[in-house]
Design an enzyme around this catalytic site. Structure first.
Site, mmCIF file in Angstrom:
data_model
loop_
_atom_site.group_PDB
_atom_site.id
_atom_site.type_symbol
_atom_site.label_atom_id
_atom_site.label_comp_id
_atom_site.label_asym_id
_atom_site.label_seq_id
_atom_site.Cartn_x
_atom_site.Cartn_y
_atom_site.Cartn_z
ATOM 1 N N GLU A 1 2.009 3.787 2.979
ATOM 2 C CA GLU A 1 2.271 3.548 4.211
ATOM 3 C C GLU A 1 3.839 3.618 4.092
ATOM 4 O OE1 GLU A 1 0.304 -0.375 4.074
ATOM 5 O OE2 GLU A 1 -1.790 0.809 4.354
ATOM 6 N N GLU B 1 1.107 -4.555 11.142
ATOM 7 C CA GLU B 1 0.674 -3.172 10.910
ATOM 8 C C GLU B 1 1.493 -2.404 11.822
ATOM 9 O OE1 GLU B 1 -1.451 -1.829 8.931
ATOM 10 O OE2 GLU B 1 -2.886 -3.163 8.395
ATOM 11 N N HIS C 1 2.934 -3.378 6.788
ATOM 12 C CA HIS C 1 1.787 -2.344 6.471
ATOM 13 C C HIS C 1 1.874 -1.436 7.724
ATOM 14 C CE1 HIS C 1 -0.443 -4.287 3.221
ATOM 15 N NE2 HIS C 1 0.100 -5.207 3.502
ATOM 16 N N HIS D 1 0.798 -1.027 -0.069
ATOM 17 C CA HIS D 1 -0.172 -0.043 0.188
ATOM 18 C C HIS D 1 0.864 1.256 0.195
ATOM 19 C CE1 HIS D 1 -3.495 -2.488 1.889
ATOM 20 N NE2 HIS D 1 -3.626 -2.282 0.429
HETATM 21 ZN ZN LIG Z 1 -1.687 -1.621 4.337
#
Ligand SMILES: [Zn+2]
Length: 463
Positions: free
Chosen positions: A183, A397, A318, A180
């Protein structure tokens, strides 16, 4: 008809390739919907063009972040008042925070290695140049590798770190960064890990670096990453123009439709939950599984690696919300056993999170996506778990919990790198203790050879 379609397409392409998007005067609100009706009202905020969410999916009592353009502030506030919604302004000018994020950090940590540093965020060209430099400075250990090309023909570039190139059937670890685009802390943290693997003198880090063949890709979505530097800081998806359409009814700019969410595009449970068929959505799963060259490149690379050695780790990195997400993401806890070793993956992750917390007190939560976020499908790490049967597979994350979110200040890069490295070392210790692998270092084979030679001598003498 054909020509008309072509002209429409060209017009759309021209209107979307605009100059850098400014977030000047955009405000950021933290919003918590207290019931289902409030969730529905909130989802309408975006459809009405009153704001854009940072979250992909949300429900009752979730904290949601909404960016509200300068001309819509009054309308937005009036509208959310109609529902059972608590909305609090947390950033008065998003552009200012974006600008601040690009400034080098001045803090007690200051470190660089060759042309790269961890006191600021770096763009794709700086990153790729550094990867080349690493190969030049660590001959025989580091090689650069191109996994494939993106939609816009950028290389998906990474490095292989291998301290023992002659070993057969190596243990393999894979780090996947910045699927992504926005990020950025993912890329920054992965480059920190690379630096540690190559320069650290800590025996635990050395063991982790040297006992595996590491395949590390700091940016697997190069078009999107580049776009966050050149044009739109908040971009998430790839930059495929294949599905461009008008996004007026979704309340977002048409440019939103020029991209696929790569973490919904993989061919495992594709489009079953937590994904969208609307190109104007940030969760657009693409026209079909593996429709995108970036996800195909990851697929093909992992399948080749699977034949080359024993992949023990696949970690997709992420941000944000401080989580270690355990596969599979389309199931609830009742079906957690589907992945085969959920209990072990959970234990490894919990111990990793405990180690991570020790340094700065940063708290991570561990669990299925359904428990810690929401159900989703078509993700890279779930596909890897399913198709390559990799024992320890996670989606991390990273920082923070939402204070800055994607706009994490540069002075948090090194702390994030340090604590993430702590987690990896502890995860590796636990994985080994659980019996998933044994070290196959050159030291071990040297000892074996000595034993064989001695045995031969003994046989020759007394046989
Ligand atoms: Zn992500």
């Amino acid at each position: 008809m054909e020509l008309k379609y072509l002209i429409i397409s060209l017009t759309l392409v021209i209107t979307v390739s605009a100059e850098k998007k400014s977030y000047e005067g955009y405000r950021l609100y933290n919003v918590v919907p207290k019931d289902d009706a409030a969730v529905d009202i909130l989802k309408d905020v975006q459809r009405r063009g009153l704001g854009e969410f940072w979250e992909d999916e949300f429900g009752v009592n979730h904290t949601v972040k909404v960016m509200v353009p300068p001309g819509k502030v009054a309308d937005y506030n009036n509208y959310v008042k109609t529902g059972n919604i608590v909305s609090k302004e947390v950033i008065a000018d998003i552009q200012r925070v974006i600008d601040d994020q690009l400034k080098p950090a001045l803090n007690r940590f200051s470190q660089s290695y060759l042309s790269y540093s961890w006191t600021e965020y770096h763009n794709l060209d700086r990153l790729n140049a550094w990867l080349d430099e690493l190969a030049k400075n660590h001959p025989g250990i580091v090689t650069t590798v191109t996994m494939g090309k993106s939609v816009l023909e950028n290389d998906i570039k990474g490095i292989i770190i291998n301290y023992n190139p002659e070993r057969e059937n190596p243990l393999i670890g894979v780090l996947e960064g910045t699927l992504h685009a926005r990020e950025w802390i993912s890329t920054a943290t992965i480059t920190w890990i690379i630096k540690e693997f190559l320069t650290s003198t800590d025996p635990a880090i050395r063991a982790l670096a040297e006992n595996f063949e590491w395949h590390i890709f700091p940016v697997v979505n190069p078009d999107g990453y580049r776009y966050t530097f050149t044009t739109n800081r908040m971009w998430r998806k790839n930059r495929s123009p294949a599905n461009i359409t008008s996004c007026a009814s979704a309340g977002v700019e048409d440019d939103m439709s020029s991209g696929v969410d790569l973490n919904r595009n993989f061919g495992f449970e594709w489009m079953t939950v937590g994904a969208s068929q609307d190109p104007c959505s940030n969760l657009f799963a693409g026209p079909g599984p593996f429709s995108e060259p970036e996800s195909r490149a990851i697929r093909d690379y992992v399948l080749r690696l699977k034949d080359k050695g024993e992949i023990i780790y696949y970690i997709a990195i992420h941000s944000y919300t401080q989580l270690i997400v355990v596969p599979y993401s389309h199931v609830s806890l009742d079906d957690s056993l589907l992945s085969g070793n959920y209990g072990d993956m959970y234990e490894v992750a919990i111990r990793g999170a405990d180690a991570l917390k020790r340094r700065f007190g940063t708290e991570y939560r561990v669990g299925l996506s359904a428990d810690v976020m929401y159900k989703m499908s078509g993700t890279s790490f779930d596909w890897v778990k399913y198709a390559a049967n990799v024992p320890i597979t996670y989606l991390l994350e990273l920082r923070d919990l939402g204070e800055f979110g994607f706009l994490l200040p540069a002075n948090q890069i090194i702390p994030t790198g340090l604590e993430t490295m702590d987690a990896l070392v502890e995860m590796d210790r636990t994985t080994r203790n659980l019996g998933y692998y044994q070290y196959r270092s050159s030291g071990v084979s040297a000892v074996c050879s000595v034993v064989v030679v001695m045995f031969g001598v003994i046989v020759a003498l007394f046989g």
